[in-house]
Each structure stands twice: as C-alpha cells, then as structure tokens.
Design an enzyme around this catalytic site. Structure first.
Site, PDB file in Angstrom:
ATOM      1  N   HIS A   1      -5.933   1.276   0.576  1.00  0.00           N
ATOM      2  CA  HIS A   1      -4.989   0.076   0.023  1.00  0.00           C
ATOM      3  C   HIS A   1      -3.948   0.835  -1.096  1.00  0.00           C
ATOM      4  CE1 HIS A   1      -4.478  -3.944  -2.030  1.00  0.00           C
ATOM      5  NE2 HIS A   1      -4.040  -2.996  -2.860  1.00  0.00           N
ATOM      6  N   GLU A   2      -4.571   1.657  -1.737  1.00  0.00           N
ATOM      7  CA  GLU A   2      -3.649   2.353  -2.905  1.00  0.00           C
ATOM      8  C   GLU A   2      -2.904   3.339  -2.501  1.00  0.00           C
ATOM      9  OE1 GLU A   2      -3.578   0.871  -5.900  1.00  0.00           O
ATOM     10  OE2 GLU A   2      -5.316  -0.234  -5.308  1.00  0.00           O
TER      11      GLU A   2
ATOM     12  N   HIS B   1       0.522   1.906  -1.329  1.00  0.00           N
ATOM     13  CA  HIS B   1       1.558   1.484  -2.246  1.00  0.00           C
ATOM     14  C   HIS B   1       2.383   2.615  -2.427  1.00  0.00           C
ATOM     15  CE1 HIS B   1       0.035  -2.312  -3.112  1.00  0.00           C
ATOM     16  NE2 HIS B   1      -0.897  -2.189  -3.858  1.00  0.00           N
TER      17      HIS B   1
ATOM     18  N   ASP C   1       2.038  -6.134  -3.073  1.00  0.00           N
ATOM     19  CA  ASP C   1       0.731  -7.283  -3.137  1.00  0.00           C
ATOM     20  C   ASP C   1       1.043  -8.549  -2.952  1.00  0.00           C
ATOM     21  OD1 ASP C   1      -1.372  -5.100  -3.558  1.00  0.00           O
ATOM     22  OD2 ASP C   1      -0.688  -4.733  -5.553  1.00  0.00           O
TER      23      ASP C   1
END
Length: 365
Positions: free
Chosen positions: A299-300, A303, A314
C-alpha cells in the site's frame, strides 16, 4: 475568492451511482477562504442519524495529511505532506469524531504548508472521497463526502512566508534505522510484498476479467498502469540497499499514533513504519481482505511517485468503500491495490480460499 456550490448535486450523483440507501448519511464539506492560503472547512452531517467516523486523513487531523486537492491551470499542485494507512479495528477514541444529524465541525488549515504556492495566482481547491464509519471502534462501512469548488487568488509573498509542515531529512540508504527484530520483520515484509505484487501483476494482466472489474471498476482489458504499478512495486521491494524510496523501520517525523500503521511522504519518496505495524499486524493474513505487514508495505509503495507515477491517493479504505469508487478513483486508490493483492486466489503466499469468490464479500471490508 470564488465559491462554486457543487456539493449537494455531486453527492446526489455519487449516491445514485453507488446505489446507496436513501437514508445513507453523507458529509457536506464547505470550503471558504480565511486569509490568502488559510482555508476553513465546515463539515456537516446531512443525514438523519448520528455517525461516528475516523477523522484521521480527514478534517480535524492535526497531522499534515491531504485534506484537499489544489489545482493551478488544471494541473494538480504536488502534495508535500503525508499519506498514512490506518487500523480498521481496535481504533482509539482520539481518532474518532461523532456528529449528530445536522451537526457540524470546523477545521482551519493552511494549504501552503503542504503545497508550493509561491507562484501565486489563481488556485482551485476541492475534495471528495469516503470516510470510514465505525461501530464499537471497528470500521463497519463508509460515508461519502464532497466539497464545493473554491477558487482563490494567492499572494505569492504571503504563501512563501508560510512554514512548510515537513522539513526534509537527509537522504539515507533504502532501509534506514533498522536493527534487530524490526529489521527482520521489514525484510520479510519486503520479500512478501514483492511476491504479492508480482503475482498481482500477473493476475491483472491475464487473470479473471470479472475479478479485475470488481476491484478496478472498468470493463476494458486491464489498463497497463495496474500491472505496471504492481511490477514496479515488485522491483522496489526486491532490494534493501538500493531503490527509489527510503524506508524507515521507525517514525522519523513523529506522525505515528495508536491508529496509524505506516505513512508515506510522497514528495520525498519516504516510507515509515509505526509501532503497531510490528505489534498488531501479522506478517501475512489468512483472512480475506484483512490487513497485514506485506500488504501495508505494498500500500505504502503505491503512494510513492518514484516507484510509479503518479502516486496513489487514499480515496477509500477497506473492501466496501474501495469497490464503491469510480474507475478513475480506483485506479489511483492505494487500498485497491492492497486489497486486490490480498484478495486474488492466484496469489501463493497465504490461504486465500475465502476470497475465491470475492463478489459475495460485499458485506465485509
């Protein structure tokens, strides 16, 4: 200053597109200019029932999170704050807000602290997305929000005088300040995240088109940017001594709290894990669409624009909210990638039998 009142009309369109029940609460956000780049948001519960929601990554969050998007001449201004992944259960009260029907709260913030507005001129500000709602401190659904479109004229000298929310640290190796059990845990998470990302890239390119549409909300043949982003994450996770991001085992900026698993500073491609990343999350989950260290790291990585540009936002958290997004939002939503990687039966790392027909999991996160 120019305010365009779009919130009610757009929320009506959102509710229709998502087939939300008629009594589903919504949050109406009114943006106004206080002084130059200082903005006030007034958030109102327009529903007929009390709601409790997570205000982290939203208005009332004291951290430099992305509360609004800024546009100059149709191009989004780079966001220089943090994006963080939150717990979905066991949330503490300091991350929650309750609004009665018709209730409001206000939040003032300076958009020049998380975006370079020193050129001055006309800037357009707006925001939309979904906020997690909670029951017994566990995310149990979502509530849509939408703002008006606010147009302001920025005084460049005043904007330049606004302190930046985050002062950059010195560059270090890819995995920084890691030792002992945390270094071991992160090494395992990177390895697992890489394997998940590579398997998800294959699933996106040649797997079930129905499953792809379930997550990314498009009937076209799997846009290359999905498989490309997963492959880029796989490459980034494959090395701990080089790469395009700096990954901290701890919290160099002090933005972790009891509800935050990890966060990313996209403008410097820096990722940091929080204490509960290690104490709360398993290395890999055996539950469908649940959180773990591997998919949190994945997920990170999404970004970070240096991994794959543009970096994700998000727009929504969890399965229900993420699968309610439009195609354009889903393709740029970090949790959509984490959920797809966790929810595909093609992935080899953990027991995904519960996800073999994820369309029946609409009542889950």
């Amino acid at each position: 200053m120019k305010v365009t009142i779009l919130a009610s009309a757009i929320l009506a369109l959102i509710n229709g597109a998502l087939a939300l029940p008629a009594n589903t609460p919504t949050l109406d956000v009114t943006l106004t200019q206080v002084d130059n780049t200082r903005i006030k948001a007034t958030v109102k519960n327009t529903g007929n029932e009390k709601v409790t929601f997570v205000h982290l990554n939203f208005f009332q969050d004291a951290a430099p999170v992305k509360k609004v998007s800024l546009f100059r001449n149709g191009t989004e201004v780079e966001f220089t704050g943090i994006k963080r992944r939150l717990l979905t259960e066991g949330l503490s009260d300091d991350g929650l807000t309750t609004l009665a029907p018709g209730g409001t709260f206000e939040d003032e913030f300076d958009v020049a602290s998380t975006g370079d507005l020193t050129e001055g001129g006309t800037v357009t500000i707006r925001t939309d997305g979904f906020v997690p709602i909670t029951t017994d401190r566990k995310v149990s659904g979502y509530i849509p929000y939408q703002s008006n479109e606010l147009e302001i004229e920025v005084d460049p000298a005043k904007a330049a005088a606004v302190p930046q929310a985050i002062k950059l640290l010195d560059r270090r190796t890819k995995v920084a300040s890691c030792s002992g059990s945390r270094a071991s845990a992160l090494s395992t998470a990177l390895r697992n995240a890489g394997s998940l990302a590579n398997a998800a890239a294959s699933a996106a390119s040649s797997g079930s088109s129905t499953r792809f549409q379930e997550y990314f909300k498009t009937t076209s043949r799997r846009p290359e940017n999905v498989g490309g982003r997963f492959r880029a994450v796989g490459r980034e996770a494959s090395s701990q001594s080089s790469g395009k991001t700096t990954y901290y085992c701890n919290d160099p900026y002090g933005y972790c709290d009891s509800n935050t698993l990890a966060y990313t500073l996209p403008s410097s491609n820096l990722i940091a894990n929080c204490d509960i990343y290690y104490s709360y999350l398993p290395a890999l989950t055996s539950s469908c669409h649940a959180q773990d260290q591997a998919t949190t790291t994945l997920h990170e990585f999404t970004h970070a624009p240096a991994v794959y540009s543009p970096g994700t936002d998000d727009y929504a958290y969890g399965y229900r909210a993420s699968t309610a997004l439009s195609a354009s939002q889903a393709l740029l939503n970090a949790d959509t990638y984490a959920l797809f990687a966790n929810g595909s039966p093609l992935l080899p790392l953990s027991n995904h039998s519960k996800c073999r027909n994820t369309m029946v999991w609409r009542t889950l996160l």
